[in-house]
Motif scaffolding. Structure first.
Motif, short mmCIF file in Angstrom:
data_model
loop_
_atom_site.label_atom_id
_atom_site.label_comp_id
_atom_site.label_asym_id
_atom_site.label_seq_id
_atom_site.Cartn_x
_atom_site.Cartn_y
_atom_site.Cartn_z
N VAL A 222 -11.65 -11.41 29.62
CA VAL A 222 -11.10 -10.63 30.74
C VAL A 222 -11.93 -9.37 30.98
CG1 VAL A 222 -9.11 -9.23 31.43
CG2 VAL A 222 -8.78 -11.58 30.62
N GLU A 223 -12.45 -8.77 29.92
CA GLU A 223 -13.35 -7.64 30.13
C GLU A 223 -14.61 -8.08 30.87
OE1 GLU A 223 -12.88 -4.34 29.53
OE2 GLU A 223 -10.83 -5.05 29.17
N ARG A 224 -15.12 -9.26 30.54
CA ARG A 224 -16.28 -9.78 31.24
C ARG A 224 -15.97 -10.00 32.72
NH1 ARG A 224 -21.12 -9.93 30.41
NH2 ARG A 224 -21.61 -12.16 30.56
N ALA A 225 -14.73 -10.33 33.05
CA ALA A 225 -14.35 -10.67 34.42
C ALA A 225 -14.17 -9.46 35.33
CB ALA A 225 -13.07 -11.50 34.42
N ARG A 226 -14.05 -8.27 34.75
CA ARG A 226 -13.89 -7.03 35.53
C ARG A 226 -12.73 -7.14 36.53
NH1 ARG A 226 -18.94 -8.48 36.68
NH2 ARG A 226 -18.63 -8.14 38.94
N ILE A 227 -11.57 -7.54 36.04
CA ILE A 227 -10.41 -7.77 36.88
C ILE A 227 -9.84 -6.44 37.38
CG2 ILE A 227 -8.01 -8.58 36.85
CD1 ILE A 227 -8.96 -10.74 34.84
N VAL B 220 -5.84 -14.32 39.62
CA VAL B 220 -6.65 -14.85 38.52
C VAL B 220 -6.11 -16.21 38.11
CG1 VAL B 220 -7.36 -14.50 36.12
CG2 VAL B 220 -7.22 -12.54 37.68
N ALA B 221 -6.98 -17.21 38.09
CA ALA B 221 -6.60 -18.54 37.62
C ALA B 221 -7.17 -18.76 36.23
CB ALA B 221 -7.11 -19.62 38.57
N VAL B 222 -6.34 -19.27 35.33
CA VAL B 222 -6.75 -19.54 33.95
C VAL B 222 -6.70 -21.05 33.75
CG1 VAL B 222 -6.37 -19.05 31.51
CG2 VAL B 222 -5.75 -17.33 33.25
N LEU B 223 -7.87 -21.68 33.62
CA LEU B 223 -7.95 -23.13 33.46
C LEU B 223 -7.91 -23.46 31.97
CD1 LEU B 223 -10.75 -24.02 36.06
CD2 LEU B 223 -8.32 -23.56 36.43
N GLY B 224 -6.74 -23.87 31.50
CA GLY B 224 -6.53 -24.17 30.09
C GLY B 224 -5.80 -23.03 29.41
N GLY C 33 -4.41 -15.79 25.53
CA GLY C 33 -4.97 -14.45 25.39
C GLY C 33 -5.49 -13.93 26.72
N ILE C 34 -6.11 -14.81 27.49
CA ILE C 34 -6.59 -14.44 28.82
C ILE C 34 -5.41 -14.07 29.72
CG2 ILE C 34 -7.71 -15.31 30.91
CD1 ILE C 34 -9.47 -17.03 29.05
N VAL C 35 -4.35 -14.87 29.68
CA VAL C 35 -3.17 -14.58 30.49
C VAL C 35 -2.64 -13.18 30.18
CG1 VAL C 35 -0.75 -15.20 30.87
CG2 VAL C 35 -2.49 -16.99 30.83
N LEU C 36 -2.46 -12.87 28.89
CA LEU C 36 -1.92 -11.57 28.50
C LEU C 36 -2.83 -10.43 28.94
CD1 LEU C 36 -0.61 -12.38 24.91
CD2 LEU C 36 0.73 -12.15 27.01
N ALA C 37 -4.13 -10.60 28.72
CA ALA C 37 -5.07 -9.54 29.07
C ALA C 37 -5.16 -9.34 30.58
CB ALA C 37 -6.45 -9.84 28.49
N ALA C 38 -5.11 -10.44 31.34
CA ALA C 38 -5.17 -10.33 32.80
C ALA C 38 -3.91 -9.65 33.34
CB ALA C 38 -5.34 -11.72 33.42
N LEU C 39 -2.76 -9.99 32.79
CA LEU C 39 -1.52 -9.33 33.19
C LEU C 39 -1.58 -7.84 32.87
CD1 LEU C 39 1.04 -12.02 31.99
CD2 LEU C 39 0.60 -11.37 34.37
N ARG C 40 -2.17 -7.53 31.73
CA ARG C 40 -2.33 -6.12 31.33
C ARG C 40 -3.19 -5.35 32.33
NH1 ARG C 40 -5.97 -4.20 27.02
NH2 ARG C 40 -5.15 -2.30 26.05
N LYS C 41 -4.09 -6.06 33.01
CA LYS C 41 -4.94 -5.44 34.03
C LYS C 41 -4.25 -5.35 35.40
CE LYS C 41 -8.92 -5.08 31.69
NZ LYS C 41 -9.65 -3.79 31.49
N GLY C 42 -3.04 -5.91 35.49
CA GLY C 42 -2.32 -5.87 36.76
C GLY C 42 -2.60 -7.03 37.67
N ALA C 43 -3.10 -8.15 37.13
CA ALA C 43 -3.44 -9.31 37.94
C ALA C 43 -2.22 -10.18 38.23
CB ALA C 43 -4.51 -10.15 37.24
#
Length: 353
Positions: A157-162, A168-172, A179-189
């Protein structure tokens, strides 16, 4: 003291067994850790199934862990001592390649990860250089074992600069995807979770994903376009490691999107390469995690302790860890995270499932 310990070894693809090894002694600059919990990773499952191109056999798996320092070698800093609760940074970088010189050791050309290129921690004891020890005093031993796999998703998620409000779509949504879902939500996505497993999608929903797409029954690209008014997601993170999801990420991405690959596949992938240019998308890779990612996950778990109960599928003693791996391989869609519990460690309230 007993001179031998229990360990789990993947002897060859399809073959896993409980074995006994000599208890290691810490050398100069090393710390010995008595393990409390070790998580099975998707890479461990891939090794068992013969799908991990990076592993050699026989191999003790395991790099998601919690433990207690029980012995130290000469030259270890006084800040580390016997009885301290810790996790381990399981990536061993060379220190000299271009990635290391750029202070990006997680992308080291010569990296060796515990349980993959070097022996892992699915044993009662392990020794590592003191520089790989990370003290963790604020989480239970069970939850500490979740830091590393969640950190891989946080790093992606840091690499994605959300940015806040992005779709944000998480494939898998296996462990890394969660972990991606939690981090993206933390970014407000605004997060869309996609998977072949209804069970994993339900976990993603419980963790806060807004929409769930079952790739076993729905057309992924069509559904993502429908959920985004025909635009496509502005960020797509691939965490399944399938040729299909590799292509879907590019096909469904919006104009000017960022696509981040965390999974990898053993077979070549064919793309409609004109989409790279016509959409002017950014394609990024994400590998492992950093110390800062570990810190960010630790803080997240401190603030959100309930998410561990949602993520963990089962906890088993080391005596039945080989059976647990076989059961996971037989039904991978039903299991998100298996933790192996060691020895006479008494679980804390809520630690067992």
């Amino acid at each position: 003291m007993n001179t031998h310990m229990k360990a789990i070894c993947i002897d060859a693809p399809g073959s896993i067994s409980l074995t006994r090894r000599a208890i290691p002694a810490p050398g100069p600059g090393e710390v010995r850790v008595r393990l409390l919990y070790v998580g099975y990773c998707g890479s461990d499952l891939g090794s068992f199934q013969g799908r991990n191109p990076l592993v050699n056999f026989p191999r003790i798996p395991g790099h998601e862990l919690s433990g207690i320092i029980d012995d130290i070698g000469e030259g270890v800093p006084a800040s580390l001592g016997v009885g301290q609760r810790v996790t381990i940074l399981p990536y061993f970088n060379c220190g000299t390649c271009i990635a290391c010189r750029k202070n990006r050791p997680n992308a080291c050309r010569n990296n060796q990860t515990m349980g993959v290129q070097r022996e892992g921690a699915l044993a009662e004891y392990t020794c590592v250089p003191h520089s790989h020890i990370i003290p963790v005093n604020t989480l239970s031993p069970r939850d500490t074992a979740l830091i590393e796999p969640l950190a891989v998703g946080f790093h992606a998620v840091e690499r994605a600069r959300i940015e806040p409000g992005e779709t944000v779509a998480v494939l898998g949504v296996g462990m890394i995807g969660l972990g991606i879902v939690l981090a993206a939500l933390r970014k407000g996505a605004h997060v869309i979770a996609l998977d072949l497993s209804a069970q994993k999608l339900e976990i993603a929903r419980q963790l806060g994903a807004s929409e769930m797409v079952n790739a076993a029954t729905e057309n992924v690209v069509d559904r993502l376009l429908a959920l985004t008014n025909g635009d496509g997601p502005s960020v797509i993170l691939e965490a399944a490691g399938s040729p299909h999801t590799f292509r879907q990420a590019v096909d469904a991405a919006s104009q000017c999107a960022r696509v981040v690959y965390v999974g990898y596949t053993k077979v070549p992938v064919e793309y409609e390469t004109r989409l790279f240019v016509s959409k002017e998308i950014e394609i990024l890779g994400s590998r492992g995690a950093t110390r800062d990612d570990f810190k960010q996950v630790t803080r997240y778990l401190e603030d959100n302790p309930a998410c561990a109960d949602i993520i963990i599928s089962k906890i088993v003693p080391i005596d039945t860890a080989d059976t647990a791996m076989r059961e996971w391989a037989a039904a991978p869609g039903a299991i998100t995270k298996i933790l192996i519990r060691f020895g006479d460690h008494q679980p804390e309230n809520g630690d067992e499932k």
